[in-house]
Design a protein around this motif. Structure first.
Motif, mmCIF file in Angstrom:
data_model
loop_
_atom_site.group_PDB
_atom_site.id
_atom_site.type_symbol
_atom_site.label_atom_id
_atom_site.label_comp_id
_atom_site.label_asym_id
_atom_site.label_seq_id
_atom_site.Cartn_x
_atom_site.Cartn_y
_atom_site.Cartn_z
ATOM 1 N N ARG A 144 98.083 34.770 48.905
ATOM 2 C CA ARG A 144 99.049 34.385 47.871
ATOM 3 C C ARG A 144 99.417 35.548 46.957
ATOM 4 N NH1 ARG A 144 99.608 28.995 48.214
ATOM 5 N NH2 ARG A 144 97.861 27.794 49.016
ATOM 6 N N ASP A 145 98.549 36.539 46.888
ATOM 7 C CA ASP A 145 98.779 37.696 46.023
ATOM 8 C C ASP A 145 98.545 38.972 46.812
ATOM 9 O OD1 ASP A 145 99.152 36.265 43.446
ATOM 10 O OD2 ASP A 145 97.066 35.662 43.779
ATOM 11 N N GLY A 190 101.997 35.293 51.243
ATOM 12 C CA GLY A 190 102.015 33.841 51.265
ATOM 13 C C GLY A 190 101.508 33.276 52.567
ATOM 14 N N ASN A 235 107.352 28.885 50.958
ATOM 15 C CA ASN A 235 106.534 29.380 49.850
ATOM 16 C C ASN A 235 106.266 30.882 50.014
ATOM 17 O OD1 ASN A 235 104.792 28.502 52.149
ATOM 18 N ND2 ASN A 235 103.240 29.535 50.925
ATOM 19 N N GLN A 236 106.557 31.422 51.203
ATOM 20 C CA GLN A 236 106.313 32.838 51.466
ATOM 21 C C GLN A 236 107.427 33.676 50.843
ATOM 22 O OE1 GLN A 236 106.216 32.413 55.783
ATOM 23 N NE2 GLN A 236 103.992 32.668 55.736
ATOM 24 N N ARG A 237 107.096 34.908 50.476
ATOM 25 C CA ARG A 237 108.083 35.794 49.862
ATOM 26 C C ARG A 237 108.057 37.135 50.565
ATOM 27 N NH1 ARG A 237 110.392 31.898 48.449
ATOM 28 N NH2 ARG A 237 112.093 33.085 47.567
#
Length: 154
Positions: A100-101, A117, A132-134
């Motif tokens: 996530r980070d 993500g 939700n992925q970037r």
């Protein structure tokens, strides 16, 4: 760190012809993952020597090197990205992480693109507006610019 396979791809990073290196031993184990074969610690060692062989074979034919995974050893991914930058500065580098980070063991100056993500099936992958992925473009080695929308299906 080990890799299972490589391939020249055109969709992982916008506007780039990318040598994608699929790294094994993924600790994320996302439900619905399309690459479960990368969960186990299998494959060929990925180090400066094996990376140089890939650069010798594909470096003239691609514009970007993408490390797909490596979440178990982000420092090693960072070392390899720095190696690419030193040896072939015209090649862009990308890291696809299921976290996530962004790991604090990664130096953004070594990357042109970073994807973060976990895959969440309900949200879809990078090609879905609901993801939700970037995917970020790294500017000046420190600023992250979200370019995820460039991958969305029209």
């Amino acid at each position: 760190m080990k890799y299972v396979n490589i391939g020249v791809v055109f969709q992982e990073v916008p506007d780039e012809t990318t040598l994608s290196i699929n790294i094994s031993n993924c600790p994320c184990h996302c439900i619905g993952c399309h690459s479960e074969y990368l969960w186990d610690d299998v494959g060929t060692p990925l180090n400066v020597m094996s990376l140089q062989v890939m650069l010798d074979e594909y470096g003239a034919d691609v514009t970007c090197i993408a490390f797909m995974g490596g979440d178990a050893e982000p420092k090693e991914v960072d070392v390899l990205a720095a190696y690419v930058k030193a040896k072939m500065p015209k090649l862009k580098t990308a890291w696809y992480s299921g976290r996530r980070d962004i790991s604090d063991q990664i130096h953004l100056k070594n990357f042109d693109f970073v994807k973060i993500g976990p895959y969440v099936e309900n949200f879809g992958g990078l090609d879905h507006k609901t993801t939700n992925q970037r995917l970020y473009r790294v500017e000046n080695g420190k600023k992250l610019v979200d370019i995820t929308s460039r991958l969305w299906k029209k």
